[in-house]
Scaffold this active site. Structure first.
Site, PDB file in Angstrom:
ATOM      1  N   VAL A 159      52.454  13.383  39.296  1.00 39.11           N
ATOM      2  CA  VAL A 159      53.407  13.618  38.370  1.00 39.11           C
ATOM      3  C   VAL A 159      54.787  14.262  39.446  1.00 39.11           C
ATOM      4  CG1 VAL A 159      52.646  16.011  38.087  1.00 39.11           C
ATOM      5  CG2 VAL A 159      53.924  15.312  36.365  1.00 39.11           C
ATOM      6  N   TYR A 210      45.385  29.998  39.617  1.00 36.49           N
ATOM      7  CA  TYR A 210      45.562  28.949  38.466  1.00 36.49           C
ATOM      8  C   TYR A 210      46.333  29.629  37.149  1.00 36.49           C
ATOM      9  CZ  TYR A 210      44.038  26.411  34.103  1.00 36.49           C
ATOM     10  OH  TYR A 210      43.966  25.752  33.190  1.00 36.49           O
TER      11      TYR A 210
HETATM   12  C1  UD1 Z   1      39.103  28.832  32.938  1.00 37.71           C
HETATM   13  C2  UD1 Z   1      40.476  29.693  32.444  1.00 37.71           C
HETATM   14  C3  UD1 Z   1      40.905  28.802  31.230  1.00 37.71           C
HETATM   15  C4  UD1 Z   1      40.893  27.319  31.419  1.00 37.71           C
HETATM   16  C5  UD1 Z   1      39.697  26.788  32.165  1.00 37.71           C
HETATM   17  C6  UD1 Z   1      39.451  25.499  32.723  1.00 37.71           C
HETATM   18  C7  UD1 Z   1      40.235  32.143  32.559  1.00 37.71           C
HETATM   19  C8  UD1 Z   1      39.920  33.450  32.169  1.00 37.71           C
HETATM   20  N1  UD1 Z   1      39.956  30.976  31.730  1.00 37.71           N
HETATM   21  O1  UD1 Z   1      38.291  29.287  32.155  1.00 37.71           O
HETATM   22  O2  UD1 Z   1      41.756  29.266  30.684  1.00 37.71           O
HETATM   23  O3  UD1 Z   1      41.166  26.523  30.749  1.00 37.71           O
HETATM   24  O4  UD1 Z   1      39.151  27.730  33.376  1.00 37.71           O
HETATM   25  O5  UD1 Z   1      40.962  25.416  33.821  1.00 37.71           O
HETATM   26  O6  UD1 Z   1      40.646  32.383  33.825  1.00 37.71           O
HETATM   27  N2  UD1 Z   1      30.112  30.510  34.974  1.00 37.71           N
HETATM   28  C9  UD1 Z   1      28.891  30.617  35.324  1.00 37.71           C
HETATM   29  N3  UD1 Z   1      28.163  29.696  36.189  1.00 37.71           N
HETATM   30  C10 UD1 Z   1      28.844  28.519  36.615  1.00 37.71           C
HETATM   31  C11 UD1 Z   1      30.343  28.338  36.118  1.00 37.71           C
HETATM   32  C12 UD1 Z   1      31.025  29.241  35.502  1.00 37.71           C
HETATM   33  O7  UD1 Z   1      28.486  31.589  34.986  1.00 37.71           O
HETATM   34  O8  UD1 Z   1      28.395  27.625  37.321  1.00 37.71           O
HETATM   35  C13 UD1 Z   1      30.869  31.455  34.192  1.00 37.71           C
HETATM   36  C14 UD1 Z   1      32.106  31.933  34.780  1.00 37.71           C
HETATM   37  O9  UD1 Z   1      32.111  32.691  35.781  1.00 37.71           O
HETATM   38  C15 UD1 Z   1      33.121  32.120  33.667  1.00 37.71           C
HETATM   39  C16 UD1 Z   1      32.520  31.405  32.425  1.00 37.71           C
HETATM   40  O10 UD1 Z   1      31.104  30.706  33.055  1.00 37.71           O
HETATM   41  O11 UD1 Z   1      32.650  33.610  33.415  1.00 37.71           O
HETATM   42  C17 UD1 Z   1      33.278  30.362  32.331  1.00 37.71           C
HETATM   43  O12 UD1 Z   1      33.790  29.613  33.426  1.00 37.71           O
HETATM   44  P1  UD1 Z   1      34.643  28.158  33.483  1.00 37.71           P
HETATM   45  O13 UD1 Z   1      34.263  27.207  32.418  1.00 37.71           O
HETATM   46  O14 UD1 Z   1      34.914  27.733  34.827  1.00 37.71           O
HETATM   47  O15 UD1 Z   1      36.058  28.717  32.788  1.00 37.71           O
HETATM   48  P2  UD1 Z   1      36.878  29.860  32.772  1.00 37.71           P
HETATM   49  O16 UD1 Z   1      36.925  30.492  34.016  1.00 37.71           O
HETATM   50  O17 UD1 Z   1      36.528  30.678  31.625  1.00 37.71           O
END
Ligand code: UD1
Length: 375
Positions: free
Chosen positions: A65, A186
């Site tokens: 892009v 991000y």
């Molecule tokens: C983030 C963005 C969201 C975006 C998404 C995809 C924020 C608040 N949200 O979501 O807008 O659309 O990324 O880019 O910034 N977790 C664990 N273990 C893991 C992985 C993650 O506990 O192995 C936890 C993270 O710490 C978090 C939650 O799960 O609290 C969700 O994580 P993730 O799926 O990476 O997405 P977000 O950070 O919520």
């Protein structure tokens, strides 16, 4: 709702990705023509190969892009654009800074530079709930708090944000009017993308719409990408008989919205006469803790005995809670989340069972730890 005009010609940047593939199916079903511009990055598409779920009737152009000539030619004859091309890992964005700013913001700038010469009717971009930072909270007096922040090394004093007097705060549904609080690279890039779209589209006679997505999930999610999508990450761990690793205490809340509901939201944003100029929260309206989700997913995958590992460590850039208010999308666009989460997890589990998921979660975590981004 009926399309204003059937058989429109749509360009989806990043359309070979998880959301783009589902949206492509939905658009083709409605009789539209779909062209995809996608660079098939290795982190998402193993070996840079087109994914199996990509509809054969979509026209795929492999290109970046940020490449003006690829964008120029992809825009030829197009009526509307859905801009999904982006790097999407919050944790990774905190160290791959140049890549995230380049793909997300320069990419959007190049797209609009070309749209100035070849305008389309409407541009719908994928924004993110991450731009809110911490969501809206209520204090113990029932007052709304917009500027909740997390203290450094929260673990020692509890993970939840507190108010200025150190009193507990309770998460409240977050509407679009909450001021942004950009807590990760991000989030910064997504907000810039949103503003570029909503500023430049009307300046050149186009309609701009931004959808602020919560955590999309469903079959086709990038299982081997350890940088985003907690459900895919947990699924890939469980699939390989490893326990999900949970950051903080697992009580952080997220709203998981099925990818088909996200595709429905994009269709509405593309077609609805009241969408232009708007930003809309898109979620399921049903939030839950990350720990609960790990347990439910293990059960859905037939591994109820695999208990998640609570690490007690936080990932830099993460927010604690941000629960959505989806009233505006319901009222203006007629959006409603149709998919049930429990059924969605079963469907995800069935899909995962047929996949080869390489578990790269430890590798991703080491990359964060080496830079002091998990503590
Ligand atoms: C983030 C963005 C969201 C975006 C998404 C995809 C924020 C608040 N949200 O979501 O807008 O659309 O990324 O880019 O910034 N977790 C664990 N273990 C893991 C992985 C993650 O506990 O192995 C936890 C993270 O710490 C978090 C939650 O799960 O609290 C969700 O994580 P993730 O799926 O990476 O997405 P977000 O950070 O919520």
């Amino acid at each position: 709702m009926e399309a204003e005009r059937v058989g429109e010609r749509l360009l989806i940047t990043g359309g070979a990705g998880f959301i783009g593939r589902h949206l492509t199916h939905a658009l083709l079903r409605r009789g539209h023509y779909v062209r995809i511009l996608d660079s098939l990055i290795e982190q998402v598409h193993a070996n840079g190969a087109p994914p199996s779920g990509l509809h054969a009737d979509a026209e795929l152009r492999i290109g970046d892009v940020r490449d003006a000539s690829a964008v120029r030619s992809a825009l030829e004859g197009i009526d509307k654009v859905v801009h999904l091309a982006a790097e999407v890992g919050v944790g990774q964005s905190m160290y791959a800074v140049d890549r995230y700013v380049s793909v997300n913001d320069l990419g959007t700038a190049v797209l609009f530079q070309q749209l100035i010469d070849q305008p389309v009717r409407r541009v719908v971009m994928a924004s993110s709930m991450s731009i809110y930072g911490e969501g809206l909270y209520r204090d113990t007096d029932g007052r709304l708090v917009q500027d909740a922040v997390r203290l450094p090394r929260m673990g020692a004093v509890g993970w939840d944000p507190v108010d200025r007097q150190g009193r507990p705060l309770v998460p409240a549904p977050t509407p679009e009017w909450k001021q942004p609080a950009l807590a990760s690279v991000y989030a910064i890039t997504k907000y810039a993308q949103e503003r570029l779209t909503l500023t430049l589209a009307p300046a050149y006679g186009m309609e701009g719409v931004a959808l602020r997505l919560w955590n999309a999930y469903g079959p086709g999610q990038a299982l081997s990408n350890p940088y985003t999508g907690v459900l895919a990450i947990f699924a890939s761990r469980l699939h390989n008989n490893q326990p999900p690793m949970i950051f903080e205490d697992g009580l952080q809340r997220r709203d998981f919205v099925h990818v088909e509901d996200v595709a429905q939201a994009f269709m509405l944003a593309l077609e609805h006469p009241r969408a232009p100029g708007g930003v809309f929260n898109i979620a399921s309206g049903d939030d839950r803790t990350v720990s609960d989700v790990a347990v439910l997913l293990a059960a859905a995958m037939g591994r109820p005995g695999v208990a998640p590992e609570i690490t007690g460590k936080a990932r830099a850039g993460d927010i604690r809670h941000c629960i959505p208010d989806i009233g505006l999308a319901q009222e203006v666009l007629g959006y409603s989340a149709r998919r049930d989460f429990t059924e969605g997890l079963v469907e995800l589990a069935e899909w995962v069972a047929q996949q080869q998921a390489v578990d790269r979660v430890q590798h991703a975590r080491r990359e964060l730890e080496a830079r002091g981004l998990v503590a």
